[in-house]
Design a protein around this motif. Sequence first.
Motif, short mmCIF file in Angstrom:
data_model
loop_
_atom_site.label_atom_id
_atom_site.label_comp_id
_atom_site.label_asym_id
_atom_site.label_seq_id
_atom_site.Cartn_x
_atom_site.Cartn_y
_atom_site.Cartn_z
N ASN A 271 -0.17 19.80 17.41
CA ASN A 271 0.18 20.87 16.48
C ASN A 271 -0.91 20.98 15.42
O ASN A 271 -1.34 19.98 14.86
N GLY A 272 -1.31 22.21 15.11
CA GLY A 272 -2.44 22.41 14.22
C GLY A 272 -2.09 22.59 12.76
O GLY A 272 -2.93 23.08 11.99
N THR A 273 -0.88 22.23 12.34
CA THR A 273 -0.52 22.37 10.93
C THR A 273 0.00 21.08 10.33
O THR A 273 0.65 21.09 9.29
N THR A 274 -0.27 19.96 10.97
CA THR A 274 0.30 18.69 10.54
C THR A 274 -0.76 17.79 9.90
O THR A 274 -1.90 17.72 10.35
N ASP A 275 -0.34 17.10 8.84
CA ASP A 275 -1.23 16.20 8.12
C ASP A 275 -1.41 14.88 8.86
O ASP A 275 -0.56 14.46 9.65
N TRP A 276 -2.51 14.22 8.55
CA TRP A 276 -2.67 12.81 8.86
C TRP A 276 -1.85 12.02 7.83
O TRP A 276 -1.83 12.36 6.65
N LEU A 277 -1.18 10.97 8.26
CA LEU A 277 -0.36 10.15 7.36
C LEU A 277 -0.82 8.71 7.41
O LEU A 277 -1.06 8.17 8.49
N ILE A 278 -0.94 8.09 6.24
CA ILE A 278 -1.17 6.65 6.15
C ILE A 278 -0.05 6.05 5.33
O ILE A 278 0.22 6.48 4.20
N THR A 279 0.61 5.07 5.92
CA THR A 279 1.66 4.35 5.20
C THR A 279 1.40 2.86 5.36
O THR A 279 0.73 2.43 6.31
N ASP A 280 1.87 2.08 4.42
CA ASP A 280 1.70 0.63 4.49
C ASP A 280 2.87 -0.06 3.81
O ASP A 280 3.57 0.55 3.00
N THR A 281 3.08 -1.31 4.13
CA THR A 281 4.24 -2.03 3.61
C THR A 281 4.07 -2.48 2.17
O THR A 281 5.04 -2.91 1.55
N MET A 282 2.87 -2.40 1.61
CA MET A 282 2.70 -2.72 0.20
C MET A 282 3.19 -1.56 -0.66
O MET A 282 3.88 -1.77 -1.66
N ARG A 283 2.85 -0.34 -0.30
CA ARG A 283 3.32 0.81 -1.06
C ARG A 283 4.69 1.27 -0.60
O ARG A 283 5.39 1.96 -1.31
N GLY A 284 5.05 0.91 0.64
CA GLY A 284 6.20 1.51 1.30
C GLY A 284 7.52 1.24 0.61
O GLY A 284 7.95 0.10 0.48
N SER A 285 8.16 2.29 0.16
CA SER A 285 9.53 2.20 -0.34
C SER A 285 10.43 2.54 0.84
O SER A 285 10.98 3.63 0.94
N TRP A 286 10.59 1.58 1.75
CA TRP A 286 11.16 1.88 3.06
C TRP A 286 12.62 2.29 3.00
O TRP A 286 13.06 3.18 3.69
N ASN A 287 13.40 1.57 2.18
CA ASN A 287 14.82 1.89 2.03
C ASN A 287 15.49 2.22 3.37
O ASN A 287 16.09 3.27 3.54
N PRO A 288 15.39 1.35 4.38
CA PRO A 288 15.96 1.67 5.68
C PRO A 288 17.45 1.90 5.58
O PRO A 288 18.17 1.25 4.82
N GLY A 289 17.93 2.85 6.37
CA GLY A 289 19.35 3.13 6.43
C GLY A 289 19.84 4.15 5.43
O GLY A 289 20.98 4.60 5.52
N THR A 290 19.02 4.56 4.48
CA THR A 290 19.50 5.50 3.47
C THR A 290 19.39 6.94 3.93
O THR A 290 20.05 7.81 3.39
N GLY A 291 18.53 7.19 4.91
CA GLY A 291 18.33 8.56 5.39
C GLY A 291 17.36 9.35 4.54
O GLY A 291 17.05 10.50 4.84
N ASN A 292 16.85 8.77 3.47
CA ASN A 292 15.92 9.49 2.59
C ASN A 292 14.78 8.57 2.18
O ASN A 292 14.93 7.35 2.10
N ASP A 293 13.66 9.19 1.87
CA ASP A 293 12.53 8.49 1.27
C ASP A 293 12.17 7.20 2.01
O ASP A 293 11.97 6.16 1.41
N ASN A 294 12.10 7.30 3.33
CA ASN A 294 11.82 6.10 4.10
C ASN A 294 10.35 5.75 4.18
O ASN A 294 10.02 4.61 4.46
N MET A 295 9.47 6.69 3.97
CA MET A 295 8.07 6.41 4.15
C MET A 295 7.27 6.94 2.96
O MET A 295 7.35 8.11 2.62
#
Length: 653
Positions: A271-295
Motif C-alpha cells: 500500500n502506497g500510503t502507509t508509514d514506516w514504523l519503529i517501535t522498541d521495548t524501551m519506549r514502548g507503552s505496551w499496555n497489553p490487553g487494554t485495546g488502546n495505545d499498545n505501540m
Amino acid sequence: MDPITQQTALASAGGKKDQVYVDDVFSTYLYKGNGSTQTITNGIDLAGEGGLVWLKNRTSAVYGGLWDTERGVTKRLRTDTTGSEGTASNLVTSFNSDGVSISATGGTQINGNNEDYVSWTFRKAPGFFDIVTYAGTGSNRTVAHNLGSVPGMIIVKCLTTGRNWPVWHRSISSNVDNKLQLNTTSAVATGTNVWGGTAPTATEFTVNDYSATNQSGQNFVAYIFAHDDAQFGTDEDESIVKCGGYTGNGSSIDINLGFEPQWLLIKCSSNGTTDWLITDTMRGSWNPGTGNDNMTYLRPNNDQAEGNTRGAEPTSTGFKVRGAFGNSNASGRTYIYMAIRRPNKPPTAATEVFNTVQNNTTLISGTKVDFGFTPDMHIASRVTSSSSRMISSRLMGGRYSFTDNTSAEGASLSSYNKEQTTVEYTGQASNDSGTYLHYGFKRTPGFFDVITYTGASSYPITRYHSLGVAPEMIWLKLLDHTTNPWTVYHSLYGSNSRLRINEISAVHTDNQLSDWYLTTPTDSYFKVGTHGGYTNLNGKLHIAYLWATLPGISKVGSYTGTGNDINVDCGFTSGARFVLIKLASGEGNWYVYDSVRGIGSGNDPFLKLNSSAAQTSNSDYIDIDASSTGFKINSGSSFLNISGGTYIFLAIA
C-alpha cells in the motif's frame, strides 16, 4: 553444559572474547535533553568496531539524524528527506568505546533542554550489521561487504545528490529489483536495474545504473542487516536479527521469531500510503490487553514526534500485531519487518540486575528513582507509615498492582520510558511524603523475567517465557478483574500447590488440574489450568513474574527452622542485599529485608509484602556480614525460625 553452569562460568571469567551478545552490538538508549554536553554510555564500542548512531527527538516534530563511523562524526543524514549528506560539527562530537558523545549546541534535534530522545546504536559485527561506502559508476558493479552472511535488508543513500532511500528486503525479492523507499510511504515497486537483477550474497551486493544506488560520479553509503545468522549468545547458536514478512488479517497475528524482540521495524509493502514504523521495548507503552495505545512508534519517513496506537506488541517468542491498523495489520495487505532480539547477556554482578533505593523526599509527579541499570520491574512502598506495596513493570507501561491486596490493576503511576536507568513517578499526589523504599529488578536470563498473557476459554494454556531456565518461583496476578488474589508457584512444593503473596496462609496442595495444571515449568514455558479464574480467566489479562537461582547473583530456596542459629548458604561472596522469607508450612507473613535499611548485626527493619503496615524496626532476627555466603537466621526469631517449620526464600547478592 546447562544454562546456569554456563552463566556461572561467564560470571567468574568475565565472558569469552569470542562470545558476542546482542547487548554488545545494539542498544536503545533513552535520554533527556539538557542543552549541555552529554555522553550516551550504552556499552557499544563504536570507536574500535565502528557502527551507526540514529538519534531522534520523541517530544517534538524535529527531524532526527544518522551518524556513522564510515562517514565521520560531522556527517549527518536524514531519513525523512531526499537531501544529500549534511555537515554538522556541533551535534555528535565523538564515537566512543562505550557509546557516543553529543554537544551542548545540538538544539532540539538531539539535545533540547527537557526534551525526550531516543538513540539507536548498531555496531558493525558479522552476522548482524555492516556499513560500506562506495563510488557510483553508472553501470553494473558489485559492492563488497563484511556481513559474512546473506543480508536480510539493505538500505542505500546517495550522499552527494538528493535522492530517495532505496531499500532491498528479502521478503520483497520475488523480483530482485523490487525496492521500497525509507523516506516515503510508497508501496514496493520494481525499479530499473536497482540491484542489477542479482540477489545479494554473503560477501557482496550488486547495483546497476539506478540513480539512487549507483549514479556515476556520486558517492553512496549502504547499511546492511543480516537475517537469522545463529552465531551469538552463550553457546554461539542464537540469531539476534530477523527480517521477514506477513500478510495482515485485520484481527490478530502471532509472528514467531524464536526470540523476544526489543526493536521492531514494520512497513506495509502493498500500500502506497502507509508509514514506516519503529517501535522498541524501551519506549514502548505496551499496555497489553487494554485495546488502546499498545505501540509507541516513530516514523523514519517524517519528522513527527512519537505516537501511540494499537499495533504491535512483543511476546516471548516474537511479536503480535492486533486490530486493523493499516500500517501494521490491514486485512490482505503484505508487510515486511526487521526485528532485533532483546538483551540477554549474563550479568557479572548482582548490582547489574537488582538495586534498592531509599528516597526521603516527598513523592510527587516528576520524582525520579535511579537504579543504575535499566529497570523492568519496580516494587515501592512508604516505610515510615502505612502504605500499600506497589508493583509495576515496563511491560505494562507503569500500571501498578498491590502485593498486599486483591485489587484490580490501577492506572499508570510511573514511567519507565523517559530515561535509561530511572523510573519517574507520573501520578503521585503532592502529599505523599515520608521515606519510600524502591526495589528495582532487570529482566535477565537465569535470574528474572516478566510476561503477560490473556486467559483462554479452554485449558491448559502454555505460556512461554525468556528466563532460559526453569523458574523456581512464579508470582501470578489476574490484572483486570477485581478481588482476585496472587497465585504463587514454588519449586519446593511443585505444580500441585500454591501460595498467595497477599495472604499469610500456608501452602495449599491439591491434585486438581487447577493453577499450574500439574505440570512442572520448563526453561521455556509453564502451563496454567483453571482455578476460579485466578490463573486463566477467559479474555482477561494476567501478569507473571518469574525468578530462578543464578549462581552468585540470586538464590531461590528453602530451609527448615530449628530454633537455633541457621546459616543459609546461597553461594554468594559478600552476603545477601535482599532477602524475602515466608513460612510455607504454616501461616506466616512475607518478610522483606534489605541492606539499605540494615540487614546486619543489631536492628534489622523489615516490611511485609502482604501488609500495608509501616516497617518494624526493633528486631534482630537475621544477620549478614561481608564474609557471608548468604544470610543467618538467629535463634531468637519467633517467626523466621520455628522448629520444624519449612520456609521459602528469595535472596539476591
